[in-house]
Enzyme design. Structure first.
Site, PDB file in Angstrom:
ATOM      1  N   HIS A   6       0.819  -1.219   0.000  1.00  0.00           N
ATOM      2  CA  HIS A   6       0.000   0.000   0.000  1.00  0.00           C
ATOM      3  C   HIS A   6       0.853   1.269   0.000  1.00  0.00           C
ATOM      4  CE1 HIS A   6       0.011   0.091   4.589  1.00  0.00           C
ATOM      5  NE2 HIS A   6      -0.076   1.384   4.373  1.00  0.00           N
ATOM      6  N   ASN A  25      -9.255  -4.539   6.021  1.00  0.00           N
ATOM      7  CA  ASN A  25      -8.381  -3.461   6.487  1.00  0.00           C
ATOM      8  C   ASN A  25      -8.714  -3.124   7.946  1.00  0.00           C
ATOM      9  OD1 ASN A  25      -6.403  -1.506   6.252  1.00  0.00           O
ATOM     10  ND2 ASN A  25      -7.738   0.029   5.331  1.00  0.00           N
ATOM     11  N   TRP A  26      -7.717  -2.854   8.744  1.00  0.00           N
ATOM     12  CA  TRP A  26      -7.864  -2.560  10.180  1.00  0.00           C
ATOM     13  C   TRP A  26      -8.492  -3.728  10.942  1.00  0.00           C
ATOM     14  CZ3 TRP A  26      -5.138   1.594  11.221  1.00  0.00           C
ATOM     15  CH2 TRP A  26      -5.107   2.671  10.321  1.00  0.00           C
ATOM     16  N   ASP A  29       0.949  -7.628   2.223  1.00  0.00           N
ATOM     17  CA  ASP A  29       1.103  -6.189   1.981  1.00  0.00           C
ATOM     18  C   ASP A  29       2.590  -5.799   1.977  1.00  0.00           C
ATOM     19  OD1 ASP A  29       0.794  -3.495   1.769  1.00  0.00           O
ATOM     20  OD2 ASP A  29      -0.612  -3.272   3.428  1.00  0.00           O
ATOM     21  N   ASN A  89      -9.090   3.998   3.706  1.00  0.00           N
ATOM     22  CA  ASN A  89      -8.230   3.730   4.857  1.00  0.00           C
ATOM     23  C   ASN A  89      -8.536   4.716   6.000  1.00  0.00           C
ATOM     24  OD1 ASN A  89      -6.034   2.342   6.091  1.00  0.00           O
ATOM     25  ND2 ASN A  89      -4.705   4.072   5.639  1.00  0.00           N
ATOM     26  N   GLY A 118       2.265   5.816   9.144  1.00  0.00           N
ATOM     27  CA  GLY A 118       3.667   6.243   8.979  1.00  0.00           C
ATOM     28  C   GLY A 118       4.584   5.106   9.393  1.00  0.00           C
ATOM     29  N   ASN A 119       4.096   4.260  10.328  1.00  0.00           N
ATOM     30  CA  ASN A 119       4.817   3.025  10.645  1.00  0.00           C
ATOM     31  C   ASN A 119       4.543   1.962   9.581  1.00  0.00           C
ATOM     32  OD1 ASN A 119       4.616   3.629  14.061  1.00  0.00           O
ATOM     33  ND2 ASN A 119       6.502   2.892  13.105  1.00  0.00           N
ATOM     34  N   SER A 120       3.652   2.277   8.646  1.00  0.00           N
ATOM     35  CA  SER A 120       3.442   1.349   7.534  1.00  0.00           C
ATOM     36  C   SER A 120       4.781   1.126   6.858  1.00  0.00           C
ATOM     37  CB  SER A 120       2.492   1.963   6.518  1.00  0.00           C
ATOM     38  OG  SER A 120       1.194   1.919   7.002  1.00  0.00           O
ATOM     39  N   PHE A 173       2.186  -3.311   8.700  1.00  0.00           N
ATOM     40  CA  PHE A 173       1.321  -2.577   7.760  1.00  0.00           C
ATOM     41  C   PHE A 173       0.010  -2.084   8.335  1.00  0.00           C
ATOM     42  CE2 PHE A 173      -1.909  -5.766   6.634  1.00  0.00           C
ATOM     43  CZ  PHE A 173      -1.291  -6.989   6.882  1.00  0.00           C
ATOM     44  N   ASP A 174      -0.358  -2.471   9.544  1.00  0.00           N
ATOM     45  CA  ASP A 174      -1.688  -2.048   9.991  1.00  0.00           C
ATOM     46  C   ASP A 174      -1.833  -2.202  11.495  1.00  0.00           C
ATOM     47  OD1 ASP A 174      -4.132  -0.973   9.431  1.00  0.00           O
ATOM     48  OD2 ASP A 174      -5.044  -2.811   8.690  1.00  0.00           O
TER      49      ASP A 174
HETATM   50  N1  ASP Z   1      -2.405   0.790   7.716  1.00  0.00           N
HETATM   51  C1  ASP Z   1      -2.109   1.909   8.491  1.00  0.00           C
HETATM   52  C2  ASP Z   1      -2.013   3.145   7.659  1.00  0.00           C
HETATM   53  O1  ASP Z   1      -1.416   3.125   6.633  1.00  0.00           O
HETATM   54  C3  ASP Z   1      -0.899   1.736   9.366  1.00  0.00           C
HETATM   55  C4  ASP Z   1      -1.265   2.177  10.727  1.00  0.00           C
HETATM   56  O2  ASP Z   1      -1.860   3.243  10.847  1.00  0.00           O
HETATM   57  O3  ASP Z   1      -0.993   1.464  11.686  1.00  0.00           O
HETATM   58  O4  ASP Z   1      -2.588   4.167   7.976  1.00  0.00           O
END
Ligand code: ASP
Length: 716
Positions: A85, A213-214, A222, A328, A650-652, A668-669
């Site tokens: 992503h 997602n989430w 991903d 997202n 941002g940690n993605s 990724f999430d």
């Molecule tokens: N999937 C999330 C994002 O890209 C990563 C996160 O927020 O933990 O916003």
């Protein structure tokens, strides 16, 4: 990491930010704090000084920022692993209906097959230094709030410019660590030639789509690979054929064995934004005003775009990246709303503030200095809440419609670029202008006029009933009957220059007067609306000025009250967080295990989007062709893992590192309940999600045959 022996003196900053006693495992810690975290007692095997040490090359030198995401160098030749992503925009903009890399995946067999990831940049943190004194020195007590914001802004820009002049080719950025209080100057290696190397098909990279997602359990591959390039002499350069792969000072070793439940993990990355130090009134503003607005507005925009792309793959390809990022945020906002209400975070924070107020009021001097602090902060948010319906809709008028956005950015740029460089809004400063223009050109390529027209018209519907909008002459089109308005908008799209890609590059060279003379319907409209946007901008600066000062004071008095100092909120600068692979119980009687497997992918596969799986994977699963990536305990290939680190957007793309600092997955999430991490971390619900390295390697090497990449990563 090296401290530059150059004109700007860098020392390791951020002293005294961490209290002696840390709350559980909460915290996105600045890497300079690593010595205080006692990571060996949590399971770290490598020496903390090998993770970060200002005087030598260490693990953090292998981590980079990829646009708004994180990535890791996984080979000496600039190969980067990040999320699918995160590379999505690059895959999408290289895709056509004939060469649909999004649907089919992409693989470069050799370096010369790698394709430019347009609009992408890569940064590596090289040095940083606390410069709070130099920033705050520009303030004086006589200043109004707007003046205050502008003075700080300008000072930051001056310091950035000076640092860039002293460190040629580097990028400098002043980050606010604590509002109105602490500022740190970061220096980055900055790479602008980034290329796409490998992406799995969307059926793997996006498996589960927005439905999953989430959510946990998760079965999404991903990940993707990019590569950073520089000029033959090693300097930063835009894409050119003769450019060569960048050689990072350090790369992260991939460990194909992965991790197990209970194992120590740590993540290093660039978390974007959190609001742990904000007041209950801010949380209520989010809960009652901004988040519901976003859920409603984005939900509607997504519906329009999905309908437009349904029967036409070319249109769908143009809109898909935008739909994905809106979806997202929309779903995250829903999670946050649910979490804020369920966990009663605002009420809990209000309770803490009542205790703080009692402490302030118990001493006449404190009372005099801080007595009105909380109520003044509350006033700002209540003012924002009252103004929100009009302000948020007016702002979104120029973001929902690409044509409006382009017209606005072009005119705004023309106006701002008449000013001296340091006085301009940041996107139009010389150091940022090319990227701003490039991104607008890319956005323009994705323009679908019919959908844009629908979105614009919908924004006018939202503005039409608002009293403030009725008073604005430039918004009179909102009050027209449906038929008249639709004819009017149709003619605007038919006549505008901005539809023409070739015009856009030139348009950014024009002066405000020249843009006026073009007599373009969108530009004309934006020029008419422009004073109202300037008013919004000034209002924003005024509120920021107030909040900066007030929050600065709030941190001071909270420090006194709690006799502690705090970890700064995330602000897209380099941080470390740690925890372990761990399941959780999102609700009564439900326990979720922390590792998923290929079996779950097959079980979820329905053949209907978003649960389609490539036939090759189905066949390999049937034949149990897991190769060396089979986990004996599972009897299967692990797909995703869950862990209790402290992460946010941002940690993605952040590497999931094992106790030896080797890469065992890519973050990724977060789980749905953990969307409120942004406001409050909690041991019981804060869980992050990553793709397991064994799945990455199995998909890349065994399923899609890119064995050369495994070899490049030292996984032969
Ligand atoms: N999937 C999330 C994002 O890209 C990563 C996160 O927020 O933990 O916003």
């Amino acid at each position: 990491m090296v401290v530059f022996p150059r004109a700007v003196k860098f020392t390791v900053g951020l002293l005294c930010l961490i209290p002696a006693l840390l709350p559980a495992d909460e915290g996105m810690f600045p890497v300079s704090e690593i010595g205080k975290l006692d990571l060996p007692s949590k399971g770290l095997v490598m020496a903390p000084g090998d993770i970060f040490n200002p005087n030598q090359v260490c693990l953090v030198d292998g981590i980079c920022k990829v646009n708004g995401c994180t990535g890791s160098f996984v080979s000496p030749d600039g190969l980067i692993i990040t999320n699918h992503h995160c590379a999505y925009r690059a895959i999408q903009s290289a895709s056509t209906t004939e060469n649909d890399f999004l649907a089919n995946g992409f693989q470069a067999k050799t370096l010369s097959d790698e394709i430019p990831a347009k609009g992408y940049t890569v940064r590596i943190t090289e040095a940083f230094s606390d410069i709070s004194d130099q920033v705050l020195a520009v303030l004086d007590d006589e200043m109004g709030f707007v003046e205050r914001t502008k003075a700080i802004d300008q000072r930051r820009k001056e310091l950035e410019k000076a640092a860039e002049q002293a460190n040629e080719g580097m990028r400098a950025e002043v980050a606010e660590m604590f509002a109105g209080k602490t500022y740190v100057l970061f220096l980055y290696t900055y790479i602008t030639d980034v290329r796409l190397v490998f992406a799995p098909p969307a059926s793997v990279g996006e498996f589960g789509g927005d439905t999953d997602n989430w959510e946990w359990p998760r079965h999404t591959g991903d990940f993707s690979f990019l590569r950073a390039y520089v000029a033959p002499d090693g300097s930063t350069a835009d894409y050119a054929e003769e450019n060569i792969p960048y050689q990072p000072k350090r790369f992260i070793q991939v460990d194909p064995h992965g991790v197990d439940e209970g194992d120590f993990v740590m993540l290093i990355g660039y978390p974007g934004r959190t609001a742990r130090h904000k007041t209950a009134s801010f949380l209520l503003y989010e809960q009652d005003v901004r988040l519901p607005f976003i859920v409603d507005l984005y939900g509607w925009q997504i519906q329009q775009m999905e309908a437009a792309g349904k029967e036409n793959r070319a249109v769908a390809l143009k809109l898909t990246s935008r739909i994905k990022s809106l979806a997202n945020v929309e779903k995250r906002s829903r999670g946050q709303l649910k979490g804020l209400r369920r966990a009663k975070i605002a009420a809990y924070r209000a309770d803490q503030e009542a205790q703080l107020q009692a402490y302030i009021d118990s001493d006449p001097d404190r009372q005099k200095k801080y007595g009105h602090l909380l109520s003044e902060i509350n006033n700002v948010y209540s003012e924002m809440g009252d103004a929100a319906p009009f302000e948020l809709n007016l702002q979104n008028l120029i973001s929902a419609s690409r044509m409006m956005n382009l017209a606005f950015t072009m005119y705004d740029s023309a106006v701002e670029r008449q000013k001296p460089d340091l006085e301009r809004e940041s996107p139009y400063m010389d150091r940022n202008f090319e990227l701003t223009r490039k991104r607008q050109m890319l956005a323009q390529q994705d323009l679908d006029p019919a959908t844009d027209n629908l979105l614009l018209s919908g924004m006018l519907d939202r503005l039409a009933p608002l009293p403030q909008a009725k008073e604005i002459d430039a918004l009179r089109v909102a009050a027209l009957t449906d038929e008249l308005r639709s004819n009017y908008l149709d003619s605007m799209y038919a006549q505008s220059w901005l539809i023409d890609k070739n015009f856009v590059q030139d348009g950014f060279e024009k002066t405000p007067a020249e843009l006026k003379n073009l007599d373009d319907p969108f530009l004309n409209w934006v020029i008419e609306l422009y004073p109202h946007y300037l008013e919004l901008r000034e209002k924003g600066k005024e509120r920021n000025g107030r909040l900066d000062q007030l929050y600065g004071n709030l941190v001071s008095i909270k420090q006194q009250f709690q006799n502690a100092s705090f970890v700064p909120d995330a602000n897209a600068t380099l941080r470390i967080t740690f925890g372990s692979v761990k399941g959780y119980s999102p609700e009564d009687a439900v326990y979720k295990h922390p590792i998923t497997s290929l079996k779950g992918v097959i079980d979820k596969t329905t053949g209907q989007d978003p649960f389609v799986t490539p036939q090759k994977i189905i066949d390999m699963y049937a034949k149990r062709e897991f190769g060396r990536f089979k986990n004996e305990k599972l009897g299967d290939v692990p797909v995703a893992i869950l862990y209790d680190t402290d992460t946010t957007g941002g940690n993605s793309g952040s590497p999931i590192l094992n106790a030896k600092g080797e890469l065992v997955g890519v973050n990724f999430d977060r789980a749905f309940e953990a969307t409120i991490n942004d406001f409050a971390w909690n041991e019981s619900y804060s869980r992050s999600i990553g793709v397991d390295i064994r799945y990455v390697l199995w998909i890349t090497g065994d399923v899609f045959g890119a064995k050369h990449l495994l070899k490049e990563m030292g996984v032969d």
